[in-house]
Design a protein around this motif. Structure first.
Motif, PDB file in Angstrom:
ATOM      1  N   TYR A 171       0.804  -1.288  -0.018  1.00 45.98           N
ATOM      2  CA  TYR A 171       0.126  -0.017   0.148  1.00 45.98           C
ATOM      3  C   TYR A 171       0.918   1.133  -0.006  1.00 45.98           C
ATOM      4  N   THR A 172       1.865   1.195   1.001  1.00 46.94           N
ATOM      5  CA  THR A 172       2.905   2.374   0.794  1.00 46.94           C
ATOM      6  C   THR A 172       3.472   2.816  -0.255  1.00 46.94           C
ATOM      7  N   GLU A 173       4.053   1.372  -0.707  1.00 42.05           N
ATOM      8  CA  GLU A 173       5.006   1.676  -2.085  1.00 42.05           C
ATOM      9  C   GLU A 173       3.762   1.998  -3.277  1.00 42.05           C
ATOM     10  N   ARG A 174       2.454   1.394  -3.481  1.00 38.87           N
ATOM     11  CA  ARG A 174       1.648   1.956  -4.390  1.00 38.87           C
ATOM     12  C   ARG A 174       1.330   3.361  -4.355  1.00 38.87           C
ATOM     13  N   LYS A 175       1.053   3.931  -3.130  1.00 38.95           N
ATOM     14  CA  LYS A 175       0.827   5.244  -2.763  1.00 38.95           C
ATOM     15  C   LYS A 175       1.819   6.195  -3.454  1.00 38.95           C
ATOM     16  N   LEU A 176       3.208   6.076  -2.903  1.00 37.49           N
ATOM     17  CA  LEU A 176       4.346   6.683  -3.174  1.00 37.49           C
ATOM     18  C   LEU A 176       4.555   6.813  -4.613  1.00 37.49           C
ATOM     19  N   TYR A 177       4.472   5.386  -5.432  1.00 33.65           N
ATOM     20  CA  TYR A 177       4.547   5.525  -7.040  1.00 33.65           C
ATOM     21  C   TYR A 177       3.478   6.468  -7.470  1.00 33.65           C
ATOM     22  N   ILE A 178       2.244   6.337  -7.407  1.00 33.19           N
ATOM     23  CA  ILE A 178       1.228   7.130  -7.828  1.00 33.19           C
ATOM     24  C   ILE A 178       1.542   8.626  -7.616  1.00 33.19           C
ATOM     25  N   ALA A 194      -9.909   1.391  -1.589  1.00 34.00           N
ATOM     26  CA  ALA A 194     -10.652   2.444  -2.300  1.00 34.00           C
ATOM     27  C   ALA A 194      -9.667   3.501  -2.429  1.00 34.00           C
ATOM     28  N   GLU A 195      -8.712   3.897  -1.490  1.00 36.05           N
ATOM     29  CA  GLU A 195      -8.007   4.872  -1.817  1.00 36.05           C
ATOM     30  C   GLU A 195      -6.907   4.832  -2.829  1.00 36.05           C
ATOM     31  N   ILE A 196      -6.482   3.493  -3.212  1.00 36.08           N
ATOM     32  CA  ILE A 196      -5.458   3.237  -4.157  1.00 36.08           C
ATOM     33  C   ILE A 196      -6.488   3.292  -5.496  1.00 36.08           C
ATOM     34  N   ALA A 197      -7.718   2.719  -5.489  1.00 35.27           N
ATOM     35  CA  ALA A 197      -8.205   2.743  -6.678  1.00 35.27           C
ATOM     36  C   ALA A 197      -8.328   4.365  -7.300  1.00 35.27           C
ATOM     37  N   ALA A 198      -8.819   5.027  -6.175  1.00 33.62           N
ATOM     38  CA  ALA A 198      -9.142   6.639  -6.532  1.00 33.62           C
ATOM     39  C   ALA A 198      -7.856   7.182  -7.062  1.00 33.62           C
ATOM     40  N   LEU A 199      -6.762   6.893  -6.353  1.00 37.46           N
ATOM     41  CA  LEU A 199      -5.508   7.732  -6.867  1.00 37.46           C
ATOM     42  C   LEU A 199      -4.916   7.056  -8.333  1.00 37.46           C
ATOM     43  N   LYS A 201      -5.136  20.941 -11.564  1.00 36.18           N
ATOM     44  CA  LYS A 201      -6.935  20.887 -11.728  1.00 36.18           C
ATOM     45  C   LYS A 201      -7.231  19.395 -11.369  1.00 36.18           C
ATOM     46  N   ARG A 202      -6.685  18.259 -12.261  1.00 36.61           N
ATOM     47  CA  ARG A 202      -7.134  17.207 -12.245  1.00 36.61           C
ATOM     48  C   ARG A 202      -6.617  16.599 -10.994  1.00 36.61           C
ATOM     49  N   ARG A 203      -5.580  16.709 -10.686  1.00 40.07           N
ATOM     50  CA  ARG A 203      -5.049  16.181  -9.051  1.00 40.07           C
ATOM     51  C   ARG A 203      -5.885  16.702  -8.037  1.00 40.07           C
ATOM     52  N   LYS A 204      -6.710  17.867  -8.080  1.00 42.78           N
ATOM     53  CA  LYS A 204      -7.579  18.335  -7.094  1.00 42.78           C
ATOM     54  C   LYS A 204      -9.114  17.323  -7.171  1.00 42.78           C
ATOM     55  N   HIS A 205      -9.115  16.934  -8.570  1.00 47.79           N
ATOM     56  CA  HIS A 205     -10.405  16.204  -8.523  1.00 47.79           C
ATOM     57  C   HIS A 205      -9.953  14.709  -8.001  1.00 47.79           C
ATOM     58  N   ILE A 206      -8.732  14.280  -8.147  1.00 50.82           N
ATOM     59  CA  ILE A 206      -8.338  13.083  -7.726  1.00 50.82           C
ATOM     60  C   ILE A 206      -8.586  13.140  -6.264  1.00 50.82           C
ATOM     61  N   ARG A 207      -7.810  14.199  -5.828  1.00 52.17           N
ATOM     62  CA  ARG A 207      -7.986  14.078  -4.097  1.00 52.17           C
ATOM     63  C   ARG A 207      -9.426  14.128  -3.673  1.00 52.17           C
ATOM     64  N   GLY A 208     -10.252  14.539  -4.366  1.00 56.34           N
ATOM     65  CA  GLY A 208     -11.860  14.829  -4.074  1.00 56.34           C
ATOM     66  C   GLY A 208     -12.454  13.341  -4.171  1.00 56.34           C
ATOM     67  N   VAL A 209     -11.956  12.831  -5.146  1.00 56.17           N
ATOM     68  CA  VAL A 209     -12.453  11.103  -5.189  1.00 56.17           C
ATOM     69  C   VAL A 209     -11.830  10.428  -4.207  1.00 56.17           C
ATOM     70  N   ARG A 210     -10.792  10.562  -3.845  1.00 54.19           N
ATOM     71  CA  ARG A 210     -10.068   9.791  -2.889  1.00 54.19           C
ATOM     72  C   ARG A 210     -10.567   9.798  -1.506  1.00 54.19           C
ATOM     73  N   GLU A 211     -11.002  11.067  -1.232  1.00 58.66           N
ATOM     74  CA  GLU A 211     -11.634  11.374   0.203  1.00 58.66           C
ATOM     75  C   GLU A 211     -12.890  11.011   0.289  1.00 58.66           C
TER      76      GLU A 211
END
Ligand code: ADP
Length: 310
Positions: A5-12, A49-54, A23-33
């Motif tokens: 999970y940590t590695e997947r997150k750092l990579y993305i 769910a967080e990884i899928a969103a990121l 702009k799209r990163r903001k959308h992605i943060r919204g989807v993640r939350e």
């Protein structure tokens, strides 16, 4: 997941910084939350769910024809980034990054179109994408409310909107979207019919033990905790217990699990929570005191056709 999970997150996070606009990163943060909150609410894995969103929009801002061809995704995705980006992201995650979890891959793969029979995680990503806080279109507020109340209803609402919206643009609608809309229409209808039958079974079980003044109210859309409330009364605490026992037994036979109950032991009010259906059994005085009928005064009564009543 953990180390993964940590590695997947750092990579993305690094990938998004390099390839995706703010702009799209903001959308992605919204989807993640939103996806994390929905996972917590609906019993899915919040990390997944967080990884899928990121990852879901990692290819949204790049020409994809080379990758569509490389992963053999089909000609219909050539020149169509709107639909290709989900399929490419899932193929890239599987083939280049070694993702193995089919549910996570499918959540990414179908996040734009939806599909019939989505898993909870798939529904969460599909809906979080459509209703995260930065989205702004007519109906999004309603979708936000539905997305935290009823996944199937929320999916149908969003699918129906996409069908109308894409047709208005005179662009071809993805077949999965149309099939998904039909699937959720039918599934919701079936659940409603099942619930109605269960309400009648509850009333019958109460009637068999001589429960009195049995009524059922349809509170769909009005209550946040149930679709139907069944109310009955007994002459004594002992009788209310017998009434509640009979409902519980009948529902167990029908494979309906009791989610919770309150009020046994001479409190004059027993509540049985079966999810969409909540059964309340009162002693006479308590029924008058709590007067649930007037609390739900504007709700329709369900016709029960009980043998014990004329
Ligand atoms: N299910 C679908 N079938 C066909 N085209 C679709 C579908 N969903 C989206 N699209 C196309 O993709 C475009 C962008 O979709 P949208 O959900 O608004 O993406 P974004 O995440 O960029 O806001 C739509 O205007 C439509 O042309």
């Amino acid at each position: 997941m953990n180390k993964d999970y940590t590695e997947r997150k750092l990579y993305i996070e690094d990938f998004l910084k390099k390839h995706i606009s703010e702009k799209r990163r903001k959308h992605i943060r919204g989807v993640r939350e939103t996806a994390i909150r929905m996972a917590e609410k609906f019993g899915a894995d919040p990390e997944k769910a967080e990884i899928a969103a990121l990852y879901h929009d990692m290819f949204k801002e790049r020409d994809l024809d080379d990758l569509v061809l490389r992963y053999g995704l089909g000609d219909r995705y050539l020149g169509n980034r709107n639909l290709a980006h989900s399929k490419v992201a899932a193929a890239f995650m599987e083939q280049e990054l070694g993702f193995r979890d089919p549910d996570l891959l499918n959540a990414v793969r179908f996040h734009t179109t939806g599909r019939p029979g989505m898993s909870v995680l798939e529904q969460i990503l599909y809906l979080a994408d459509a209703c995260e806080p930065n989205r702004d279109y007519p109906g999004v507020e309603k979708l936000r409310e539905l997305a935290f109340r009823d996944l199937d209803e929320a999916c149908l609402f969003s699918l129906a909107r996409t069908v109308t919206y894409v047709r208005e643009q005179a662009s071809p609608l993805d077949e999965d979207t149309l099939r998904a809309k039909e699937y959720y229409e039918e599934r919701i209808m079936r659940t409603k019919m099942d619930n109605l039958n269960l309400v009648k079974e509850a009333a019958k079980a109460l009637d068999e033990r001589r429960g009195e003044n049995i009524i059922a109210l349809n509170v769909t859309g009005k209550s946040s905790f149930a679709d139907y409330i069944v109310i009955a009364e007994g002459g004594s605490d002992r009788q209310t217990e017998a009434l509640a026992d009979n409902v519980e037994d009948r529902f167990a036979e029908l494979g309906q699990e009791l989610r919770g109950s309150e009020g046994w032991h001479n409190t004059g009010w027993i509540l049985l929570d079966f999810g969409d259906i909540v059964v309340n059994v009162f002693t006479k005085g308590m029924r008058e005191k709590y007067n649930l009928e007037s609390v739900w005064g504007d709700c329709e009564q369900v016709p029960l056709d009980l043998e014990g009543e004329e």
